[in-house]
Design a protein around this motif. Structure first.
Motif, PDB file in Angstrom:
ATOM      1  N   LYS A 128      13.259   8.451   9.641  1.00 54.48           N
ATOM      2  CA  LYS A 128      14.528   8.184   8.927  1.00 54.48           C
ATOM      3  C   LYS A 128      14.424   6.878   8.148  1.00 54.48           C
ATOM      4  CE  LYS A 128      17.231  10.866  12.197  1.00 54.48           C
ATOM      5  NZ  LYS A 128      17.805  10.776  13.535  1.00 54.48           N
ATOM      6  N   GLU A 129      13.318   6.162   8.364  1.00 53.52           N
ATOM      7  CA  GLU A 129      13.069   4.902   7.637  1.00 53.52           C
ATOM      8  C   GLU A 129      11.767   5.062   6.840  1.00 53.52           C
ATOM      9  OE1 GLU A 129      14.976   2.341   7.423  1.00 53.52           O
ATOM     10  OE2 GLU A 129      16.465   2.760   8.974  1.00 53.52           O
ATOM     11  N   ALA A 130      11.640   6.209   6.162  1.00 50.74           N
ATOM     12  CA  ALA A 130      10.374   6.566   5.503  1.00 50.74           C
ATOM     13  C   ALA A 130       9.892   5.494   4.520  1.00 50.74           C
ATOM     14  CB  ALA A 130      10.531   7.902   4.786  1.00 50.74           C
ATOM     15  N   GLY A 131      10.835   4.811   3.860  1.00 48.17           N
ATOM     16  CA  GLY A 131      10.459   3.794   2.870  1.00 48.17           C
ATOM     17  C   GLY A 131       9.802   2.572   3.487  1.00 48.17           C
ATOM     18  N   THR A 132       9.921   2.447   4.826  1.00 45.69           N
ATOM     19  CA  THR A 132       9.350   1.250   5.483  1.00 45.69           C
ATOM     20  C   THR A 132       8.049   1.565   6.232  1.00 45.69           C
ATOM     21  OG1 THR A 132      10.451   1.508   7.645  1.00 45.69           O
ATOM     22  CG2 THR A 132      11.740   0.467   5.884  1.00 45.69           C
ATOM     23  N   VAL A 133       7.642   2.835   6.224  1.00 43.85           N
ATOM     24  CA  VAL A 133       6.407   3.211   6.944  1.00 43.85           C
ATOM     25  C   VAL A 133       5.195   2.636   6.207  1.00 43.85           C
ATOM     26  CG1 VAL A 133       4.932   5.131   7.691  1.00 43.85           C
ATOM     27  CG2 VAL A 133       7.424   5.353   7.843  1.00 43.85           C
ATOM     28  N   SER A 134       4.278   2.032   6.962  1.00 49.38           N
ATOM     29  CA  SER A 134       3.025   1.525   6.374  1.00 49.38           C
ATOM     30  C   SER A 134       1.894   2.473   6.735  1.00 49.38           C
ATOM     31  CB  SER A 134       2.697   0.136   6.920  1.00 49.38           C
ATOM     32  OG  SER A 134       3.423  -0.813   6.200  1.00 49.38           O
ATOM     33  N   TYR A 135       1.132   2.861   5.709  1.00 50.19           N
ATOM     34  CA  TYR A 135       0.058   3.836   5.896  1.00 50.19           C
ATOM     35  C   TYR A 135      -1.310   3.158   5.830  1.00 50.19           C
ATOM     36  CZ  TYR A 135       3.874   7.024   4.725  1.00 50.19           C
ATOM     37  OH  TYR A 135       5.060   7.690   4.708  1.00 50.19           O
ATOM     38  N   PHE A 136      -2.101   3.355   6.874  1.00 51.95           N
ATOM     39  CA  PHE A 136      -3.473   2.830   6.914  1.00 51.95           C
ATOM     40  C   PHE A 136      -4.407   4.037   7.014  1.00 51.95           C
ATOM     41  CE2 PHE A 136      -0.757  -0.544   8.249  1.00 51.95           C
ATOM     42  CZ  PHE A 136      -1.378  -1.718   7.860  1.00 51.95           C
ATOM     43  N   GLY A 137      -5.345   4.123   6.075  1.00 56.12           N
ATOM     44  CA  GLY A 137      -6.225   5.287   6.108  1.00 56.12           C
ATOM     45  C   GLY A 137      -7.612   4.959   5.604  1.00 56.12           C
ATOM     46  N   GLN A 138      -8.601   5.631   6.189  1.00 57.86           N
ATOM     47  CA  GLN A 138      -9.980   5.449   5.732  1.00 57.86           C
ATOM     48  C   GLN A 138     -10.612   6.816   5.486  1.00 57.86           C
ATOM     49  OE1 GLN A 138     -12.758   2.159   6.440  1.00 57.86           O
ATOM     50  NE2 GLN A 138     -13.482   3.370   8.145  1.00 57.86           N
ATOM     51  N   GLU A 139     -11.439   6.887   4.442  1.00 55.22           N
ATOM     52  CA  GLU A 139     -12.105   8.144   4.091  1.00 55.22           C
ATOM     53  C   GLU A 139     -13.492   7.833   3.557  1.00 55.22           C
ATOM     54  OE1 GLU A 139     -13.492  11.679   3.288  1.00 55.22           O
ATOM     55  OE2 GLU A 139     -11.652  11.400   4.443  1.00 55.22           O
ATOM     56  N   LEU A 140     -14.466   8.608   4.013  1.00 55.16           N
ATOM     57  CA  LEU A 140     -15.861   8.389   3.640  1.00 55.16           C
ATOM     58  C   LEU A 140     -16.166   8.911   2.234  1.00 55.16           C
ATOM     59  CD1 LEU A 140     -18.823   7.724   4.367  1.00 55.16           C
ATOM     60  CD2 LEU A 140     -18.944   9.925   5.537  1.00 55.16           C
ATOM     61  N   ASN A 141     -15.646  10.103   1.908  1.00 60.05           N
ATOM     62  CA  ASN A 141     -15.941  10.739   0.619  1.00 60.05           C
ATOM     63  C   ASN A 141     -15.095  10.093  -0.486  1.00 60.05           C
ATOM     64  OD1 ASN A 141     -15.285  12.739  -1.536  1.00 60.05           O
ATOM     65  ND2 ASN A 141     -16.789  13.964  -0.434  1.00 60.05           N
TER      66      ASN A 141
ATOM     67  N   GLU B 115       2.828  -1.874  -1.600  1.00 56.36           N
ATOM     68  CA  GLU B 115       2.576  -2.776  -0.454  1.00 56.36           C
ATOM     69  C   GLU B 115       2.468  -2.011   0.870  1.00 56.36           C
ATOM     70  OE1 GLU B 115       7.006  -2.875  -1.498  1.00 56.36           O
ATOM     71  OE2 GLU B 115       5.072  -2.868  -2.552  1.00 56.36           O
ATOM     72  N   ASN B 116       2.855  -0.723   0.882  1.00 60.58           N
ATOM     73  CA  ASN B 116       2.768   0.065   2.120  1.00 60.58           C
ATOM     74  C   ASN B 116       1.509   0.930   2.191  1.00 60.58           C
ATOM     75  OD1 ASN B 116       5.212  -1.038   2.567  1.00 60.58           O
ATOM     76  ND2 ASN B 116       6.385   0.849   2.664  1.00 60.58           N
ATOM     77  N   GLN B 117       0.685   0.853   1.146  1.00 61.79           N
ATOM     78  CA  GLN B 117      -0.553   1.647   1.125  1.00 61.79           C
ATOM     79  C   GLN B 117      -1.745   0.747   1.462  1.00 61.79           C
ATOM     80  OE1 GLN B 117      -1.282   3.725  -2.578  1.00 61.79           O
ATOM     81  NE2 GLN B 117       0.882   3.706  -3.087  1.00 61.79           N
ATOM     82  N   HIS B 118      -2.476   1.118   2.502  1.00 66.42           N
ATOM     83  CA  HIS B 118      -3.675   0.346   2.886  1.00 66.42           C
ATOM     84  C   HIS B 118      -4.801   1.350   3.102  1.00 66.42           C
ATOM     85  CE1 HIS B 118      -0.745  -2.867   3.668  1.00 66.42           C
ATOM     86  NE2 HIS B 118      -0.033  -1.910   4.237  1.00 66.42           N
ATOM     87  N   LEU B 119      -5.483   1.681   2.014  1.00 68.73           N
ATOM     88  CA  LEU B 119      -6.505   2.726   2.093  1.00 68.73           C
ATOM     89  C   LEU B 119      -7.886   2.136   1.843  1.00 68.73           C
ATOM     90  CD1 LEU B 119      -4.680   5.589   0.106  1.00 68.73           C
ATOM     91  CD2 LEU B 119      -4.406   4.910   2.492  1.00 68.73           C
ATOM     92  N   HIS B 120      -8.884   2.719   2.489  1.00 66.71           N
ATOM     93  CA  HIS B 120     -10.224   2.138   2.488  1.00 66.71           C
ATOM     94  C   HIS B 120     -11.250   3.256   2.347  1.00 66.71           C
ATOM     95  CE1 HIS B 120     -13.265  -0.675   4.550  1.00 66.71           C
ATOM     96  NE2 HIS B 120     -12.785  -1.353   3.528  1.00 66.71           N
ATOM     97  N   ASN B 121     -12.301   3.003   1.583  1.00 66.70           N
ATOM     98  CA  ASN B 121     -13.339   4.006   1.345  1.00 66.70           C
ATOM     99  C   ASN B 121     -14.628   3.574   2.046  1.00 66.70           C
ATOM    100  OD1 ASN B 121     -15.116   5.079  -1.687  1.00 66.70           O
ATOM    101  ND2 ASN B 121     -14.898   6.101   0.272  1.00 66.70           N
ATOM    102  N   ALA B 122     -14.866   4.081   3.265  1.00 65.61           N
ATOM    103  CA  ALA B 122     -16.075   3.699   4.013  1.00 65.61           C
ATOM    104  C   ALA B 122     -16.266   4.646   5.190  1.00 65.61           C
ATOM    105  CB  ALA B 122     -15.946   2.255   4.509  1.00 65.61           C
ATOM    106  N   ASP B 123     -17.370   4.431   5.928  1.00 67.57           N
ATOM    107  CA  ASP B 123     -17.695   5.253   7.090  1.00 67.57           C
ATOM    108  C   ASP B 123     -17.032   4.660   8.327  1.00 67.57           C
ATOM    109  OD1 ASP B 123     -18.960   6.314   9.392  1.00 67.57           O
ATOM    110  OD2 ASP B 123     -20.697   6.900   8.205  1.00 67.57           O
ATOM    111  N   THR B 124     -16.069   5.402   8.873  1.00 69.64           N
ATOM    112  CA  THR B 124     -15.271   4.933  10.012  1.00 69.64           C
ATOM    113  C   THR B 124     -16.115   4.566  11.225  1.00 69.64           C
ATOM    114  OG1 THR B 124     -13.212   5.999   9.390  1.00 69.64           O
ATOM    115  CG2 THR B 124     -13.620   5.814  11.729  1.00 69.64           C
TER     116      THR B 124
END
Length: 532
Positions: free
Chosen positions: A242-255, A274-283
């Motif tokens: 119900k507070e979707a605008g405040t959710v912070s997303y952390f994600g990593q993907e190799l491809n 500011e809520n997107q924290h995405l990374h491109n590497a081998d977990t």
């Protein structure tokens, strides 16, 4: 309306894919298609925003483009307009490079591929959130055609098909819908496992709802997916928080291509930068994130099943794995992924949901050792058996394992949901009713005949820490025994049927004649043996 838009989206993608599929593998052309859909989305969104800002609102893209040109070309308004657009959108596309303008050029036979390439470059240079976003789309690839003219024709044909799409007004998970559709339709065209970047929506819904259960109102919820694919699993949080605008997303993907799709997906869903924290590497190779925050309210994972990984002895010193005294086998990284996610789970109230093949529940050796350690510290909360054939890339049944770090108990709740599906043409489908049944059981933690069982730690220990679901949930159905009178009647009916069909057969056999004396003799002997 949404369904109609989805249908037109699918039709346009199908038509565009038809142009590309004869030229390249599905894994290549999905990058072209989704990249161009994304560019159109940015372009259309900007044009409608300009028309609205200048109080000349319209739902016609050509009219919106005319309004934009008018104010863009006017030295009085040019700078202010671009400042407003950039502060709102983080990008601005020149009028001549908008998707609408480029399609007009195509229709007049004046389109140059370089214009689209320039449009891509300009977007990438506008803001760091767009850096290298289109790097997988090679507009000059020989796969598109042997000559620049042929490449131009191919891209023109695709853009004309996509021009009919109302992407800015599309309801719901636009890129996700498109992506799921492409995987579903073209997975068979792809040499690679086309499903590995996408978790089917029903499974994603179930996992996300469990992770958010009782915390739907929490502000600043942090969610982590170390094998995020196109980001669709993370983005489900928007539907249930119900507070979707405040959710912070952390994600990593190799491809890298898939990582870029996830970035597009976040932008398409309006996730604040500011809520997107995405990374491109081998977990598995190197831990991430190592800067705060490193532990999360929710961890959601659908890692590649039984993948290879290094499993070097040095990993035994890695804080993610060191407490367990063993490493996941080289040929099966399942537990390495699980332990990585578990390591990043918050101690108070964190909930993790991971999908894996059933082997992790009962395989021995190093995996048995890790599983026992997790059970002894109460880390495994629930094991849910899912139906077979619900994923794109495998027909095997899978399991969702729920892990928590702050449990006082060490019992494990088992749910056998392997029968909770409707049969689809190519795949089994879990409906909302099936998901709700699992969620209700998960919340009750009660024994349910042939469906769920709460196993004590002692019971699990007696089973040598084997978590194979049939050991705990008995789904055996005894066949009903028919009354003796019914059995007798059935026997009589069967005997009568045999008698009448035997007579019929004998009648036919008696009409047979041997063509030679030897054959006749053989036939008579055969009929005598049948007592005729």
């Amino acid at each position: 309306m949404e369904n109609q838009t989805s249908q037109s989206l699918y039709q346009a993608l199908w038509n565009s894919a038809d142009i590309l599929r004869s030229k390249m593998d599905a894994n290549d052309y999905k990058s072209y298609l989704l990249g161009m859909v994304f560019y159109k989305y940015l372009s259309d969104k900007m044009l409608f925003f300009v028309a609205e800002t200048m109080e000349e609102e319209t739902d016609n893209l050509t009219e919106a483009l005319e309004t934009y040109r008018k104010y863009y070309d006017d030295p009085e308004t040019h700078k202010d307009l671009i400042d407003v657009v950039k502060s709102e959108m983080s990008y601005a596309i020149e009028p001549d490079l908008t998707f609408t303008a480029l399609v007009n050029e195509i229709n007049m036979g004046q389109f140059q591929l370089e214009s689209l390439a320039q449009g891509f470059r300009n977007i990438e240079q506008n803001d760091e959130i767009f850096v290298n976003l289109f790097e997988d789309i090679d507009l000059y690839s020989k796969k598109l055609g042997a000559t620049p003219q042929k490449q131009n024709q191919t891209i023109s044909a695709v853009m004309k098909q996509l021009a009919v799409l109302d992407v800015a007004g599309h309801d719901g998970d636009m890129l996700g819908d498109a992506y799921e559709y492409l995987i579903g339709q073209f997975a068979t065209d792809s040499g690679k496992k086309a499903g590995e970047f996408y978790t089917p929506q029903p499974v994603a819904k179930l996992m996300t709802q469990i992770a958010l259960l009782g915390r739907e109102d929490k502000k600043g919820f942090t969610l982590y997916d170390p094998t995020m694919g196109s980001g669709s699993l993370l983005l489900n949080a928007k539907k249930y928080s119900k507070e979707a605008g405040t959710v912070s997303y952390f994600g990593q993907e190799l491809n890298t291509a898939t990582y870029n799709l996830a970035r597009m997906n976040m932008i398409l869903h309006g996730v604040p930068v500011e809520n997107q924290h995405l990374h491109n590497a081998d977990t598995l190779d190197e831990d991430w994130p190592t800067q705060e925050p490193t532990n999360f309210d929710g961890v959601l994972m659908n890692p590649p099943y039984s993948a290879q990984w290094k499993a070097d002895a040095g990993f035994l010193q890695d804080p993610r794995f060191s407490a367990f005294g063993a490493l996941a086998p080289k040929s099966k990284a399942d537990f390495a992924f699980l332990l990585h996610g578990y390591y990043h789970l918050k101690l108070d109230g964190g909930i993790m949901a991971i999908v894996l093949p059933h082997g992790v529940l009962f395989r021995g050796n190093a995996e048995g050792k890790i599983r026992q350690h997790l059970l002894e510290e109460g880390g495994i909360d629930t094991v849910i058996g899912l139906p077979a054939n619900i994923f794109f890339n495998t027909s095997i049944p899978t399991t969702v394992i729920i892990l928590k770090k702050d449990r006082t108990d060490r019992d494990v709740y088992f749910i056998d949901a392997s029968k909770e599906f409707d049969k689809g043409k190519n795949q089994n489908i879990m409906t909302d009713a099936h998901i709700q049944k699992i969620l209700d059981a998960y919340q009750s933690r009660k024994d349910m005949d042939k469906f769920a069982h709460l196993a004590s730690f002692e019971e699990i220990k007696e089973n040598d820490f084997n978590l194979n679901i049939p050991r705990y949930v008995d789904t055996f159905e005894e066949e009903e025994v028919a009354p003796l009178t019914e059995i007798a009647t059935n026997i009589k009916e069967t005997n009568a049927k045999i008698e009448s069909q035997t007579k019929e057969l004998l009648g036919i056999l008696n009409q047979l004649k041997g063509k030679t004396p030897e054959a006749q003799e053989e036939l008579s002997a055969f009929l005598n043996q049948l007592d005729l």
